[in-house]
Design a protein around this motif. Sequence first.
Motif, PDB file in Angstrom:
ATOM      1  N   LEU A   1       0.900  -1.237   0.143  1.00  0.00           N
ATOM      2  CA  LEU A   1       0.091  -0.043   0.005  1.00  0.00           C
ATOM      3  C   LEU A   1       0.718   1.329   0.017  1.00  0.00           C
ATOM      4  N   THR A   2       2.025   1.325   0.770  1.00  0.00           N
ATOM      5  CA  THR A   2       3.010   2.398   0.900  1.00  0.00           C
ATOM      6  C   THR A   2       3.489   2.633  -0.804  1.00  0.00           C
ATOM      7  N   ASN A   3       3.679   1.467  -1.304  1.00  0.00           N
ATOM      8  CA  ASN A   3       4.528   1.676  -2.676  1.00  0.00           C
ATOM      9  C   ASN A   3       3.327   2.058  -3.759  1.00  0.00           C
ATOM     10  N   LYS A   4       2.096   1.805  -3.405  1.00  0.00           N
ATOM     11  CA  LYS A   4       0.970   2.232  -4.231  1.00  0.00           C
ATOM     12  C   LYS A   4       0.771   3.778  -4.206  1.00  0.00           C
ATOM     13  N   LEU A   5       0.851   4.374  -3.151  1.00  0.00           N
ATOM     14  CA  LEU A   5       0.888   5.582  -2.695  1.00  0.00           C
ATOM     15  C   LEU A   5       1.839   6.540  -2.956  1.00  0.00           C
ATOM     16  N   PHE A   6       3.077   6.007  -2.773  1.00  0.00           N
ATOM     17  CA  PHE A   6       4.539   6.854  -2.705  1.00  0.00           C
ATOM     18  C   PHE A   6       5.458   6.310  -3.649  1.00  0.00           C
ATOM     19  N   GLY A   7       5.218   5.230  -4.195  1.00  0.00           N
ATOM     20  CA  GLY A   7       6.363   4.287  -5.008  1.00  0.00           C
ATOM     21  C   GLY A   7       6.242   4.817  -6.353  1.00  0.00           C
ATOM     22  N   ARG A   8       7.208   4.390  -7.161  1.00  0.00           N
ATOM     23  CA  ARG A   8       7.133   4.564  -8.579  1.00  0.00           C
ATOM     24  C   ARG A   8       6.011   3.684  -9.019  1.00  0.00           C
ATOM     25  N   SER A   9       5.463   4.236 -10.317  1.00  0.00           N
ATOM     26  CA  SER A   9       4.305   3.391 -10.728  1.00  0.00           C
ATOM     27  C   SER A   9       5.105   2.342 -12.028  1.00  0.00           C
ATOM     28  N   LYS A  10       6.384   2.774 -12.474  1.00  0.00           N
ATOM     29  CA  LYS A  10       6.887   2.074 -13.359  1.00  0.00           C
ATOM     30  C   LYS A  10       7.277   0.564 -12.775  1.00  0.00           C
ATOM     31  N   GLU A  11       6.857  -0.469 -13.467  1.00  0.00           N
ATOM     32  CA  GLU A  11       7.100  -1.700 -12.980  1.00  0.00           C
ATOM     33  C   GLU A  11       8.540  -2.591 -13.522  1.00  0.00           C
ATOM     34  N   THR A  12       9.535  -1.762 -13.030  1.00  0.00           N
ATOM     35  CA  THR A  12      10.790  -2.422 -13.537  1.00  0.00           C
ATOM     36  C   THR A  12      11.841  -2.574 -12.529  1.00  0.00           C
ATOM     37  N   LEU A  13      12.795  -3.381 -12.620  1.00  0.00           N
ATOM     38  CA  LEU A  13      13.697  -3.756 -11.787  1.00  0.00           C
ATOM     39  C   LEU A  13      15.062  -2.942 -12.092  1.00  0.00           C
ATOM     40  N   PRO A  14      15.800  -2.328 -11.088  1.00  0.00           N
ATOM     41  CA  PRO A  14      16.953  -1.752 -11.271  1.00  0.00           C
ATOM     42  C   PRO A  14      18.190  -2.718 -11.750  1.00  0.00           C
ATOM     43  N   VAL A  15      19.081  -2.006 -12.460  1.00  0.00           N
ATOM     44  CA  VAL A  15      20.316  -2.742 -13.204  1.00  0.00           C
ATOM     45  C   VAL A  15      21.112  -3.434 -12.074  1.00  0.00           C
ATOM     46  N   ASP A  16      21.393  -2.636 -11.077  1.00  0.00           N
ATOM     47  CA  ASP A  16      22.224  -3.308 -10.232  1.00  0.00           C
ATOM     48  C   ASP A  16      21.588  -3.740  -9.132  1.00  0.00           C
ATOM     49  N   ASP A  17      22.161  -4.933  -8.530  1.00  0.00           N
ATOM     50  CA  ASP A  17      21.706  -5.764  -7.260  1.00  0.00           C
ATOM     51  C   ASP A  17      21.921  -5.336  -6.050  1.00  0.00           C
ATOM     52  N   ASN A  18      22.222  -4.089  -5.623  1.00  0.00           N
ATOM     53  CA  ASN A  18      22.669  -3.624  -4.331  1.00  0.00           C
ATOM     54  C   ASN A  18      21.368  -2.894  -3.771  1.00  0.00           C
ATOM     55  N   GLY A  19      20.113  -3.066  -4.184  1.00  0.00           N
ATOM     56  CA  GLY A  19      19.012  -2.588  -3.303  1.00  0.00           C
ATOM     57  C   GLY A  19      18.882  -1.020  -3.702  1.00  0.00           C
ATOM     58  N   GLN A  20      19.765  -0.339  -4.379  1.00  0.00           N
ATOM     59  CA  GLN A  20      19.682   1.125  -4.600  1.00  0.00           C
ATOM     60  C   GLN A  20      19.133   1.257  -5.909  1.00  0.00           C
ATOM     61  N   LEU A  21      18.418   2.484  -6.179  1.00  0.00           N
ATOM     62  CA  LEU A  21      17.986   2.848  -7.549  1.00  0.00           C
ATOM     63  C   LEU A  21      19.016   3.110  -8.470  1.00  0.00           C
ATOM     64  N   ASN A  22      19.136   2.825  -9.621  1.00  0.00           N
ATOM     65  CA  ASN A  22      20.073   3.114 -10.534  1.00  0.00           C
ATOM     66  C   ASN A  22      19.747   4.508 -11.188  1.00  0.00           C
ATOM     67  N   LEU A  23      20.573   5.422 -11.088  1.00  0.00           N
ATOM     68  CA  LEU A  23      20.171   6.856 -12.046  1.00  0.00           C
ATOM     69  C   LEU A  23      20.449   6.662 -13.451  1.00  0.00           C
ATOM     70  N   PHE A  24      20.886   5.533 -14.030  1.00  0.00           N
ATOM     71  CA  PHE A  24      21.145   5.560 -15.270  1.00  0.00           C
ATOM     72  C   PHE A  24      20.283   4.112 -15.746  1.00  0.00           C
ATOM     73  N   ASN A  25      19.835   4.147 -17.190  1.00  0.00           N
ATOM     74  CA  ASN A  25      19.353   2.934 -17.754  1.00  0.00           C
ATOM     75  C   ASN A  25      20.596   2.005 -18.038  1.00  0.00           C
ATOM     76  N   GLN A  26      20.077   0.801 -18.801  1.00  0.00           N
ATOM     77  CA  GLN A  26      21.089   0.074 -18.931  1.00  0.00           C
ATOM     78  C   GLN A  26      22.040   0.207 -19.918  1.00  0.00           C
ATOM     79  N   GLU A  27      21.606   1.009 -20.766  1.00  0.00           N
ATOM     80  CA  GLU A  27      22.443   1.399 -22.179  1.00  0.00           C
ATOM     81  C   GLU A  27      23.409   2.632 -21.754  1.00  0.00           C
ATOM     82  N   THR A  28      23.195   3.503 -20.707  1.00  0.00           N
ATOM     83  CA  THR A  28      23.999   4.708 -20.298  1.00  0.00           C
ATOM     84  C   THR A  28      24.695   4.475 -19.303  1.00  0.00           C
ATOM     85  N   ALA A  29      24.572   3.249 -18.439  1.00  0.00           N
ATOM     86  CA  ALA A  29      25.466   3.079 -17.150  1.00  0.00           C
ATOM     87  C   ALA A  29      26.849   2.951 -17.473  1.00  0.00           C
TER      88      ALA A  29
END
Length: 513
Positions: free
Chosen positions: A42-70
Amino acid sequence: MENQDVLLKLLQDSNKTNQVQQQTIQNLTTEIQLLNEKINYLTNKLFGRSKETLPVDDNGQLNLFNQETAFEVVSEDVPSPITVKGHQRVLGTKADKLKHLPKTSLEHVLPLEEQCCEHCGSQMKDIGRTKVREEIRFHQAMLDALVHYQHTYSCQKCERNGISSFKKSAVPKPLISNSLGSNSLVVETIRMKFGQKVPAYRQEKYWQKTHGLDISRDNITNWHIKAVQNALDPFAQRLQYYLNQEEILHGDETSYRVIESSKTDTYYWQFCTGKESDHPMVYYHHDEGRSGEVPKKFLNAFSGYLHCDGYAGYNAVENVQLVYCLAHARRKFFEAIPKGKKDTEIPAAQAVKKMDKWFSLEKKWQDLSPEERLVLRQQDLRPLFDAFYDWLSTLNPVSKSKLDIATQYVCKLRKGYEEIFKDGRLELTNNRSERNIKELVMGRKNWLHSTSLEGARTSGIILSVYKTAELNGLSPVKYLEFLFERIPNLPIVSESALDELLPWNKKVQQRCL
């Protein structure tokens, strides 16, 4: 011995108590996990991103770049050149936007009293001009009063012989009798409501303040109802007929508030044609109920594939093969990923990654023929699909958890997913229908509700014709004006006459682009 028996009994009772307490702790721990899962969802529905994608890195942090520009991590000892993608300038775009517009020149000249030489005071001569800039100028829409006159003709020769002979010119029937609303004015109110999502009460203010036209929201709503009753009703029936003749359809439904209805929510049922259809159509059918009888009745002559979500109401439709949406299945697993744990070690994240491979393959095949696409699905996609279900059988999720719900959901609907391996024209998702229903949802946020059931039915039919025109590459405004001119003036409103006005007709295409 008696003391030993007592001690033994106490020990047994203590063990039983321990087992009960352990089970209670386990149940409470599971309940806490489920509650935390719901809170995170419910918290994610209210305040989270609506885009259903997983980050490129696997450290639990959001990636500032997409896969092509990282940026890649390289050794500090070995300098590596960084290639920056250059910006390619597109030439001629401004000229293309201006070439179809009429040209008006604005000459900037000096006043006569300033055309004097600052050195000798003599009159200066204009020796030429330089183009400084080009821009697009907007002219506010204009209203005028269109007065219809009917001419009468008489035969002078017959009059001299004592015979009265008169003939009158033909006058087209209006869309709405005894109304100030012309075809163009009614269509503009339709464009504003269904194209721009401007409700009638806001249009009322617009017409009064911008154009000085005193029309009320009731006028606008009644115009739309009359337009459907006098022109679009039989036309919508032909659209429904041709929808039932298709081999592949997409369906979806959404709630809608109607003040007149005794029910809290009524529903719009949306049905549209598939990607490969020669006659693109979409229909928004309004009904007070959400039972399976609604699609069963609307699609009474349809037999083919029906794309839909997992709603059980579609099971009532006879003679169809239901094709379920894999995007809905992926979303179930995405919602099961715990907060802050989007690495591939989490089963839900692994499921999302596996399904992403399916969509990636399908994207590569989107320009192929249905026959070629079907061969590649059976060859490359089917093994991944079967392996996914084999992998699911190895999972042991917590009962009633998001992962458990997602797993049961995709296992229950597996047969409907497997239909994509029978026909290359079928799609992996029901996104086509989702996009169409979004048109109604966006309008609902502004319109809020309809006062009457007739008004809700009217809105569905108008939006059906409006969006169908767009799907066929027509201008909805030109097409609606065309229909409002032709249908009320048909000698007989027959099926063959209405078929001549369908949006894929060649003559209609030439006139309403």
